[in-house]
Design a protein around this motif. Structure first.
Motif, PDB file in Angstrom:
ATOM      1  N   LEU A 237       0.835  -1.193   0.000  1.00  0.00           N
ATOM      2  CA  LEU A 237       0.000   0.000   0.000  1.00  0.00           C
ATOM      3  C   LEU A 237       0.878   1.255   0.000  1.00  0.00           C
ATOM      4  O   LEU A 237       2.092   1.186   0.192  1.00  0.00           O
ATOM      5  CB  LEU A 237      -0.913  -0.012   1.231  1.00  0.00           C
ATOM      6  CG  LEU A 237      -1.907  -1.191   1.320  1.00  0.00           C
ATOM      7  CD1 LEU A 237      -2.696  -1.108   2.618  1.00  0.00           C
ATOM      8  CD2 LEU A 237      -2.843  -1.217   0.117  1.00  0.00           C
ATOM      9  N   ARG A 238       0.250   2.409  -0.227  1.00  0.00           N
ATOM     10  CA  ARG A 238       1.034   3.642  -0.335  1.00  0.00           C
ATOM     11  C   ARG A 238       1.811   3.953   0.925  1.00  0.00           C
ATOM     12  O   ARG A 238       2.938   4.454   0.869  1.00  0.00           O
ATOM     13  CB  ARG A 238       0.101   4.804  -0.675  1.00  0.00           C
ATOM     14  CG  ARG A 238      -0.490   4.717  -2.084  1.00  0.00           C
ATOM     15  CD  ARG A 238      -1.312   5.944  -2.410  1.00  0.00           C
ATOM     16  NE  ARG A 238      -1.827   5.873  -3.776  1.00  0.00           N
ATOM     17  CZ  ARG A 238      -2.570   6.837  -4.334  1.00  0.00           C
ATOM     18  NH1 ARG A 238      -2.897   7.921  -3.618  1.00  0.00           N
ATOM     19  NH2 ARG A 238      -2.986   6.703  -5.567  1.00  0.00           N
ATOM     20  N   ASP A 239       1.237   3.656   2.086  1.00  0.00           N
ATOM     21  CA  ASP A 239       1.954   3.906   3.334  1.00  0.00           C
ATOM     22  C   ASP A 239       2.954   2.804   3.665  1.00  0.00           C
ATOM     23  O   ASP A 239       3.708   2.912   4.640  1.00  0.00           O
ATOM     24  CB  ASP A 239       0.977   4.080   4.497  1.00  0.00           C
ATOM     25  CG  ASP A 239       0.048   2.871   4.637  1.00  0.00           C
ATOM     26  OD1 ASP A 239       0.201   1.907   3.851  1.00  0.00           O
ATOM     27  OD2 ASP A 239      -0.821   2.898   5.528  1.00  0.00           O
ATOM     28  N   GLY A 240       2.957   1.729   2.876  1.00  0.00           N
ATOM     29  CA  GLY A 240       3.909   0.654   3.092  1.00  0.00           C
ATOM     30  C   GLY A 240       3.637  -0.204   4.298  1.00  0.00           C
ATOM     31  O   GLY A 240       4.498  -0.979   4.721  1.00  0.00           O
ATOM     32  N   SER A 241       2.454  -0.118   4.867  1.00  0.00           N
ATOM     33  CA  SER A 241       2.156  -0.857   6.093  1.00  0.00           C
ATOM     34  C   SER A 241       1.788  -2.311   5.834  1.00  0.00           C
ATOM     35  O   SER A 241       1.984  -3.161   6.696  1.00  0.00           O
ATOM     36  CB  SER A 241       1.023  -0.172   6.856  1.00  0.00           C
ATOM     37  OG  SER A 241      -0.156  -0.127   6.036  1.00  0.00           O
ATOM     38  N   LYS A 244      -0.482  -5.129  -0.800  1.00  0.00           N
ATOM     39  CA  LYS A 244      -1.685  -4.750  -1.525  1.00  0.00           C
ATOM     40  C   LYS A 244      -2.534  -5.994  -1.754  1.00  0.00           C
ATOM     41  O   LYS A 244      -2.100  -6.946  -2.401  1.00  0.00           O
ATOM     42  CB  LYS A 244      -1.327  -4.098  -2.856  1.00  0.00           C
ATOM     43  CG  LYS A 244      -2.522  -3.523  -3.594  1.00  0.00           C
ATOM     44  CD  LYS A 244      -2.105  -2.844  -4.882  1.00  0.00           C
ATOM     45  CE  LYS A 244      -3.327  -2.261  -5.607  1.00  0.00           C
ATOM     46  NZ  LYS A 244      -2.933  -1.609  -6.885  1.00  0.00           N
TER      47      LYS A 244
END
Length: 424
Positions: A237-241, A244
């Protein structure tokens, strides 16, 4: 035959008595070659390390002489399969003797030398041995309880196919165009004319070839190779948490519905060509059986069904490739397709028959199979959710028309599965 102590139950015959029965009653000669050696089970050839077996399928255009020889090969493979099946059934039913692949191959030698079946010598022996190997694999799946007892192959029902191992064909790679080349089959003059729609892995020798002919009269060659497939980069995901992830719901109103609301339309190919198929079927039934015009009408129907199958496979292949490339984790439901397409009975059977056709037209099984091996190839995680998960943890939809419901914990389960797989 041998009977048990009670005189009712038959037991398996082994040892010297089994050899005598095979030789005298079944016509299977004794093992002559390498009699001094101890018989060991045949070991299957394992792929090389860090490689995967992959099949490349190409359209081929044999010459009239090559096509005639291939048709003869298809018939010989079908005859050998049926004769091997009849021999093994007779051995067990009448004599309680078990036959395996080795005994079937020794019987094949006798069939090729017999006066009435000497025409089998016009076909490569390795191809006929592969037909017996396929029969042995079918019996293995039957003994494991995964499939039913093998049945005879029919010319009008089963697909024409012949498998060539490395000793049954010659491969010469083109140095100017790596991955393409000349393929010459045993018992044939000259190489096959193949349309190389995409090249094979450069420098890799094919392991096995399978030549097939569909009902439309088209010839194909499937090349099995061993290659190293590089996994795709991991997607987050964009926040890298978290990785995807995407949830997939297979349906009929839309072929696939993603968890973000995107819907992939159902092509409904059978419905699209239903009128044309009905006209061709009526035309076929008006033709006289055995006439040339009836065969032309049958080929026209086969070509239309081939078109439907090609379009469906291409659409599913593009869809699954896109899903695998755009997501790290894919979550699908464990569908029991065999239960969904049970034969309709009682009232509403016509409506149920239409529903069965729609499910078969959607080809959910092929879609799930493509996702399974593509995820394994490219380093993706495929999470199969229990089909009763919605009833236990979510809100069950009211009916077929209700296409919106709560599907909790799926993303969390997918993320946990991805972390355990990728080691994050």
């Amino acid at each position: 035959m041998a009977e048990a102590a009670g005189g009712q139950k038959l037991i398996r015959v082994t040892g010297a008595e089994a050899k005598r029965v095979k030789r005298e009653a079944l016509g299977v000669p004794d093992r002559i070659k390498h009699q001094q050696r101890v018989a060991v089970p045949m070991q299957r050839r394992a792929p090389e390390a860090d490689t995967r077996q992959r099949v490349y399928r190409y359209r081929c255009y044999p010459t009239p002489a090559q096509a005639e020889q291939l048709i003869k090969t298809f018939g010989a493979c079908r005859w050998t399969y049926n004769e091997g099946l009849a021999l093994r059934d007779k051995a067990w039913r009448e004599h309680r003797v078990a036959l395996g692949f080795a005994e079937s191959c020794r019987a094949l030698t006798g069939w090729r030398n017999a006066e009435g079946t000497r025409w089998l010598q016009e076909v490569s022996s390795t191809v006929l041995q592969q037909a017996l190997r396929h029969l042995d694999s079918a019996f293995g799946r039957f003994f494991q309880g995964t499939t039913k007892h093998p049945t005879r192959k029919k010319k009008s029902r089963n697909r024409d196919s012949a498998t060539y191992v490395r000793t049954g064909f010659r491969w010469v790679e083109d140095p100017d165009q790596p991955g393409t080349g000349l393929i010459s089959l045993a018992k044939q003059y000259g190489p096959l004319r193949i349309r190389w729609s995409r090249p094979l892995p450069a420098g890799v020798r094919p392991v096995k070839l399978t030549v097939t002919r569909d009902r439309a009269g088209r010839f194909f060659v499937s090349v099995l190779v061993e290659e190293r497939i590089e996994p795709l980069p991991h997607l987050f995901l964009r926040d890298g948490s978290a990785p995807k992830a995407v949830g997939l719901d297979l349906g009929l109103a839309a072929l696939v519905t993603l968890d973000d609301g995107e819907k992939v339309d159902h092509p409904r190919l059978l419905k699209k060509y239903a009128a044309k198929l009905a006209d061709l079927q009526r035309s076929l039934h008006r033709k006289k059986r055995g006439s040339r015009n009836r065969e032309k009408a049958r080929q026209e129907i086969a070509r239309l069904y081939a078109l439907i199958g090609d379009v469906r496979r291409d659409a599913l292949d593009q869809l699954t490739t896109r899903l695998v490339r755009e997501n790290q984790v894919l979550v699908v439901e464990d569908l029991s397709i065999a239960s969904l397409i049970r034969s309709p009975k009682g009232e509403g059977r016509r409506r149920k028959a239409g529903l069965n056709r729609a499910i078969l037209d959607a080809s959910w099984g092929t879609l799930l199979r493509l996702l399974q091996y593509k995820c394994a190839w490219y380093g993706r995680t495929l999470v199969v959710v229990d089909r009763f998960f919605r009833r236990r943890g979510g809100v069950q939809p009211a009916g077929w028309s209700d296409r919106s419901w709560i599907w909790p914990c799926v993303a969390g389960r997918a993320v946990r599965a991805a972390r355990s797989t990728t080691g994050m």
